[in-house]
Every structure is written in structure tokens, then in C-alpha cells.
Write a protein that holds these residues in place. Sequence first.
Motif, PDB file in Angstrom:
ATOM      1  N   LYS A   1       4.609   0.117   8.475  1.00  0.00           N
ATOM      2  CA  LYS A   1       5.624  -0.257   7.475  1.00  0.00           C
ATOM      3  C   LYS A   1       5.882  -1.758   7.476  1.00  0.00           C
ATOM      4  O   LYS A   1       6.143  -2.339   6.421  1.00  0.00           O
ATOM      5  CB  LYS A   1       6.912   0.540   7.657  1.00  0.00           C
ATOM      6  CG  LYS A   1       7.689   0.237   8.904  1.00  0.00           C
ATOM      7  CD  LYS A   1       8.928   1.107   8.985  1.00  0.00           C
ATOM      8  CE  LYS A   1       9.689   0.806  10.278  1.00  0.00           C
ATOM      9  NZ  LYS A   1      10.872   1.642  10.399  1.00  0.00           N
ATOM     10  N   ASP A   2       5.771  -2.411   8.615  1.00  0.00           N
ATOM     11  CA  ASP A   2       5.979  -3.856   8.677  1.00  0.00           C
ATOM     12  C   ASP A   2       4.761  -4.644   8.187  1.00  0.00           C
ATOM     13  O   ASP A   2       4.830  -5.859   8.035  1.00  0.00           O
ATOM     14  CB  ASP A   2       6.332  -4.285  10.107  1.00  0.00           C
ATOM     15  CG  ASP A   2       7.675  -3.727  10.557  1.00  0.00           C
ATOM     16  OD1 ASP A   2       8.524  -3.436   9.684  1.00  0.00           O
ATOM     17  OD2 ASP A   2       7.867  -3.561  11.774  1.00  0.00           O
ATOM     18  N   LYS A   3       3.668  -3.925   7.915  1.00  0.00           N
ATOM     19  CA  LYS A   3       2.453  -4.574   7.404  1.00  0.00           C
ATOM     20  C   LYS A   3       2.256  -4.285   5.915  1.00  0.00           C
ATOM     21  O   LYS A   3       1.203  -4.572   5.356  1.00  0.00           O
ATOM     22  CB  LYS A   3       1.242  -4.102   8.200  1.00  0.00           C
ATOM     23  CG  LYS A   3       1.297  -4.570   9.643  1.00  0.00           C
ATOM     24  CD  LYS A   3       0.096  -4.092  10.407  1.00  0.00           C
ATOM     25  CE  LYS A   3       0.136  -4.708  11.798  1.00  0.00           C
ATOM     26  NZ  LYS A   3       0.037  -3.754  12.855  1.00  0.00           N
TER      27      LYS A   3
ATOM     28  N   ILE B   1      11.657  12.587   9.880  1.00  0.00           N
ATOM     29  CA  ILE B   1      11.102  11.812   8.770  1.00  0.00           C
ATOM     30  C   ILE B   1      12.072  10.697   8.377  1.00  0.00           C
ATOM     31  O   ILE B   1      13.237  10.963   8.082  1.00  0.00           O
ATOM     32  CB  ILE B   1      10.814  12.713   7.548  1.00  0.00           C
ATOM     33  CG1 ILE B   1       9.885  13.878   7.920  1.00  0.00           C
ATOM     34  CG2 ILE B   1      10.262  11.902   6.380  1.00  0.00           C
ATOM     35  CD1 ILE B   1       8.575  13.487   8.532  1.00  0.00           C
ATOM     36  N   THR B   2      11.577   9.462   8.363  1.00  0.00           N
ATOM     37  CA  THR B   2      12.406   8.330   7.960  1.00  0.00           C
ATOM     38  C   THR B   2      11.892   7.658   6.684  1.00  0.00           C
ATOM     39  O   THR B   2      12.572   6.803   6.135  1.00  0.00           O
ATOM     40  CB  THR B   2      12.489   7.276   9.084  1.00  0.00           C
ATOM     41  OG1 THR B   2      11.179   6.797   9.367  1.00  0.00           O
ATOM     42  CG2 THR B   2      13.124   7.864  10.335  1.00  0.00           C
ATOM     43  N   PHE B   3      10.694   8.027   6.217  1.00  0.00           N
ATOM     44  CA  PHE B   3      10.208   7.445   4.962  1.00  0.00           C
ATOM     45  C   PHE B   3      10.911   8.136   3.792  1.00  0.00           C
ATOM     46  O   PHE B   3      11.466   9.233   3.939  1.00  0.00           O
ATOM     47  CB  PHE B   3       8.679   7.509   4.847  1.00  0.00           C
ATOM     48  CG  PHE B   3       8.054   8.873   4.985  1.00  0.00           C
ATOM     49  CD1 PHE B   3       8.024   9.764   3.925  1.00  0.00           C
ATOM     50  CD2 PHE B   3       7.460   9.249   6.185  1.00  0.00           C
ATOM     51  CE1 PHE B   3       7.416  11.010   4.049  1.00  0.00           C
ATOM     52  CE2 PHE B   3       6.849  10.483   6.326  1.00  0.00           C
ATOM     53  CZ  PHE B   3       6.837  11.368   5.258  1.00  0.00           C
TER      54      PHE B   3
ATOM     55  N   GLY C   1       0.866  -1.175   0.000  1.00  0.00           N
ATOM     56  CA  GLY C   1       0.000   0.000   0.000  1.00  0.00           C
ATOM     57  C   GLY C   1       0.905   1.229   0.000  1.00  0.00           C
ATOM     58  O   GLY C   1       1.888   1.271   0.751  1.00  0.00           O
ATOM     59  N   VAL C   2       0.611   2.199  -0.842  1.00  0.00           N
ATOM     60  CA  VAL C   2       1.472   3.376  -0.976  1.00  0.00           C
ATOM     61  C   VAL C   2       0.692   4.650  -0.684  1.00  0.00           C
ATOM     62  O   VAL C   2      -0.387   4.864  -1.240  1.00  0.00           O
ATOM     63  CB  VAL C   2       2.083   3.473  -2.399  1.00  0.00           C
ATOM     64  CG1 VAL C   2       2.923   4.731  -2.557  1.00  0.00           C
ATOM     65  CG2 VAL C   2       2.910   2.235  -2.725  1.00  0.00           C
TER      66      VAL C   2
END
Length: 175
Positions: free
Chosen positions: A92-94, A119-121, A64-65
Motif C-alpha cells: 500500500k505504501d508503494k 480486512i483493512t482495505f 495499481g488497483v
Amino acid sequence: MDKKNRTYIRVAILGVLLAALVFAVYTSFVKDPNAVKVGKEAPNFSLEQLNGPAVTLSDYRGKGVILNFWGTWCEPCKKEMPDLQKQYEAYKDKGLVVLGVNIGESPVTVEPFTKQFGITFPILMDKQSEITKLYRIVPIPSTFFIDPDGKVQEIFLGPLNEDMITQKVAKILPK
């Protein structure tokens, strides 16, 4: 010029104005056929990351984005960034990916912003606004919710809050 000629000129001018008005109303109600639409496949693209290699949207098939268009100068963008980050961390792990598309700014401007908000994405740099034009972005923030099949499930214009993001993410996570 006599009175009769003035009347003809006035009628002609009114006719031109009326035609322009009809055209303006017609074009505002007829959708752009090339615009990104809900239920259709999201246009593919490739952009350099702020701190990494180029990313291609189709690389995220099966996930999913959240595709979020933003700028450092945009106050509503500043408000929603922490909520996007929280959702990214939570899902993120899903199978959730958040892609932040910065519109036309330099890394020198964007990097401190991402550090300030933790922000890490992935932050994608649309330096020439090519993807912004492809997606027909006008107001920012603008966010596209894309399902694992690459189809746009929802387009949201304006700032999102955490509850709104959670509801929308539920519809695009892989099953």
C-alpha cells in the motif's frame, strides 16, 4: 398423416434444432463486445464503502488497483482474503490499492466477515449488483488487475494465492 408429410415435419424439426445448435456454438465463441478486456480501460464506477464515503475507481488513477469481486458465502473468497490483505499491507505504501467489491450483501453480513479476516482495505458494497453486471462477473472470486493508467492488465477468475498475487502486483505497481 401420410409417410411423406411426417418426413417433411421431421426434416423441419431437425433444421430448427440444427439452427439452434449453430447459434449456440457461434455465440459461445464470439466474445461480448461490451465485456471488460485486458488492455482496455477499466469501466469507471462509484460505490459506497462498508464503513465510509463512496469511492470512485478513477480516484485511484496513478495507483495499481486490485479489483476483487467476492461474497461472504464464497469458500474460495474466504481462502484468498488473507492473501489479499497481506499484499495490501506489503504494497500500500508503494501505490497499491485493493478494492473488495461485495456482491449484493448487507453490511450486517459483511462487517463481521471483514473483522474475522482482519480486512483493512476498502470494501465496496454493490448492493444492486450493478457493477457486477457492468464487469460481467459470473464466477467469484473474480479479480481485475488495473495499472496506474486505468487499463486492465489481467483478469483472473477463481481464487488467488499469495504468490500469484505478488507476481500480478509487480506488473501494476506505479514505476
